[in-house]
Design a protein around this motif. Structure first.
Motif, short mmCIF file in Angstrom:
data_model
loop_
_atom_site.label_atom_id
_atom_site.label_comp_id
_atom_site.label_asym_id
_atom_site.label_seq_id
_atom_site.Cartn_x
_atom_site.Cartn_y
_atom_site.Cartn_z
N UNK A 72 0.79 -1.22 0.00
CA UNK A 72 0.00 0.00 0.00
C UNK A 72 0.83 1.28 0.00
N UNK A 73 1.99 1.28 0.64
CA UNK A 73 2.72 2.53 0.91
C UNK A 73 4.03 2.62 0.17
N UNK A 74 4.35 3.83 -0.27
CA UNK A 74 5.59 4.06 -1.02
C UNK A 74 6.09 5.46 -0.69
N UNK A 75 6.72 5.66 0.46
CA UNK A 75 7.18 7.00 0.85
C UNK A 75 8.43 7.42 0.10
N UNK A 76 8.53 8.73 -0.11
CA UNK A 76 9.70 9.34 -0.76
C UNK A 76 10.40 10.23 0.25
N UNK A 77 11.68 9.98 0.46
CA UNK A 77 12.45 10.75 1.45
C UNK A 77 13.44 11.67 0.77
N UNK A 78 13.40 12.93 1.19
CA UNK A 78 14.42 13.89 0.79
C UNK A 78 15.44 13.94 1.91
N UNK A 79 16.67 13.63 1.59
CA UNK A 79 17.68 13.45 2.62
C UNK A 79 18.22 14.78 3.14
N UNK A 80 18.46 15.71 2.23
CA UNK A 80 18.98 17.03 2.58
C UNK A 80 18.49 17.98 1.49
N UNK A 81 17.38 18.66 1.77
CA UNK A 81 16.68 19.40 0.72
C UNK A 81 17.56 20.50 0.12
N UNK A 82 17.40 20.67 -1.19
CA UNK A 82 18.10 21.72 -1.93
C UNK A 82 17.08 22.51 -2.75
N UNK A 83 17.36 23.78 -3.05
CA UNK A 83 16.41 24.57 -3.85
C UNK A 83 16.06 23.92 -5.17
N UNK A 84 16.97 23.12 -5.75
CA UNK A 84 16.69 22.44 -7.02
C UNK A 84 15.60 21.38 -6.87
N UNK A 85 15.23 21.04 -5.65
CA UNK A 85 14.17 20.07 -5.43
C UNK A 85 12.80 20.73 -5.26
N UNK A 86 12.75 22.04 -5.40
CA UNK A 86 11.46 22.73 -5.46
C UNK A 86 10.71 22.24 -6.69
N UNK A 87 9.52 21.68 -6.47
CA UNK A 87 8.80 21.03 -7.56
C UNK A 87 7.43 20.58 -7.05
N UNK A 88 6.66 20.01 -7.94
CA UNK A 88 5.44 19.32 -7.56
C UNK A 88 5.69 17.83 -7.73
N UNK A 89 5.40 17.07 -6.70
CA UNK A 89 5.69 15.64 -6.68
C UNK A 89 4.39 14.83 -6.79
N UNK A 90 4.40 13.89 -7.70
CA UNK A 90 3.24 13.02 -7.90
C UNK A 90 3.63 11.57 -7.67
N UNK A 91 2.78 10.90 -6.92
CA UNK A 91 2.88 9.46 -6.75
C UNK A 91 1.86 8.81 -7.68
N UNK A 92 2.18 7.64 -8.20
CA UNK A 92 1.26 6.94 -9.10
C UNK A 92 1.33 5.45 -8.84
N UNK A 93 0.25 4.76 -9.16
CA UNK A 93 0.27 3.30 -9.07
C UNK A 93 -0.38 2.72 -10.33
N UNK A 94 -0.06 1.46 -10.60
CA UNK A 94 -0.57 0.83 -11.82
C UNK A 94 -0.86 -0.63 -11.54
#
Lengths: 111, 110
Positions: A72-94
């Protein structure tokens, strides 16, 4: 049946902070993935998983970690955030058909 | 490698106008092709798909035909509505992933 859910919807981080974006699906899909969406670049694959305990890198994996301990679960971890990681994040399943089901997205700003 | 190229937007139309959004692809073999739509503040939804050459996908008045001769999958609608305002993404199925174009924003005015 909630489909694919993501939390939080919005997040602001300072450079160097870490955080986890949560993703869950209730469709019993084996395949799950994370994309980031940036203006003019479409969606780019960060990491994906073909089942519990199995993960692999996509096009832009640097700075991100994933694990898949349950279907059921699929977490995404940002280890040490950087300005280049400013974005919109989408999770998807199939499932076994062709359609990918997307969550509503998390808008992340790193200052 | 595999890639998708879409026409740049934004595309601005009046209600009831004819819509075409161009999409071409580069791929090994004949992958499945898709159009996804993203309404403001939401995730992507599958609009239509075609799984082999000459297939026509259709949904909600939108159509696209998989043309291997021109490596294209253009999206068309005969009469757009204000509610069709969204960002449209063309995509192809790669190995364990979807490969997306950059997206085309459509704005429909009354």
């Amino acid at each position: 049946n909630a489909g694919v859910t993501q939390t939080p919807k919005f997040q602001v981080l300072k450079t160097g902070q870490s955080m986890t974006l949560q993703c869950a699906q209730d469709m019993n899909h084996e395949y799950m993935s994370w994309y980031r969406q940036d203006p003019g670049m479409g969606l780019r694959l960060i990491h994906y998983s073909v089942g519990a305990g199995i993960t692999d890198q996509g096009e832009v994996p640097n700075g991100y970690n994933v694990s898949r301990s349950t279907t059921e679960d699929f977490p995404l971890r940002l280890l040490s955030a950087a300005p280049s990681q400013t974005s919109v994040y989408f999770c998807a399943s199939k499932g076994t058909d062709y359609e990918q089901y997307f969550g509503p997205g998390t808008r992340l700003t790193v200052t | 490698g595999n890639s998708v190229t879409q026409m740049e937007g934004p595309v601005t139309l009046s209600e009831e106008a004819f819509l075409t959004i161009n999409c071409t692809y580069t791929a090994t073999g004949y992958p499945s092709l898709f159009w996804y739509v993203q309404y403001p503040g939401e995730g992507l939804q599958l609009l239509l798909k075609a799984t082999k050459a000459d297939d026509k996908g259709s949904n909600k008045g939108f159509e696209a035909t998989y043309r291997k001769e021109t490596t294209s999958f253009h999206l068309e609608k005969g009469s757009v509505q204000v509610s069709d305002s969204a960002v449209y993404f063309c995509a192809l199925r790669g190995y364990n992933k979807l490969i997306f174009g950059a997206g085309t924003r459509l704005a429909v005015h009354p």
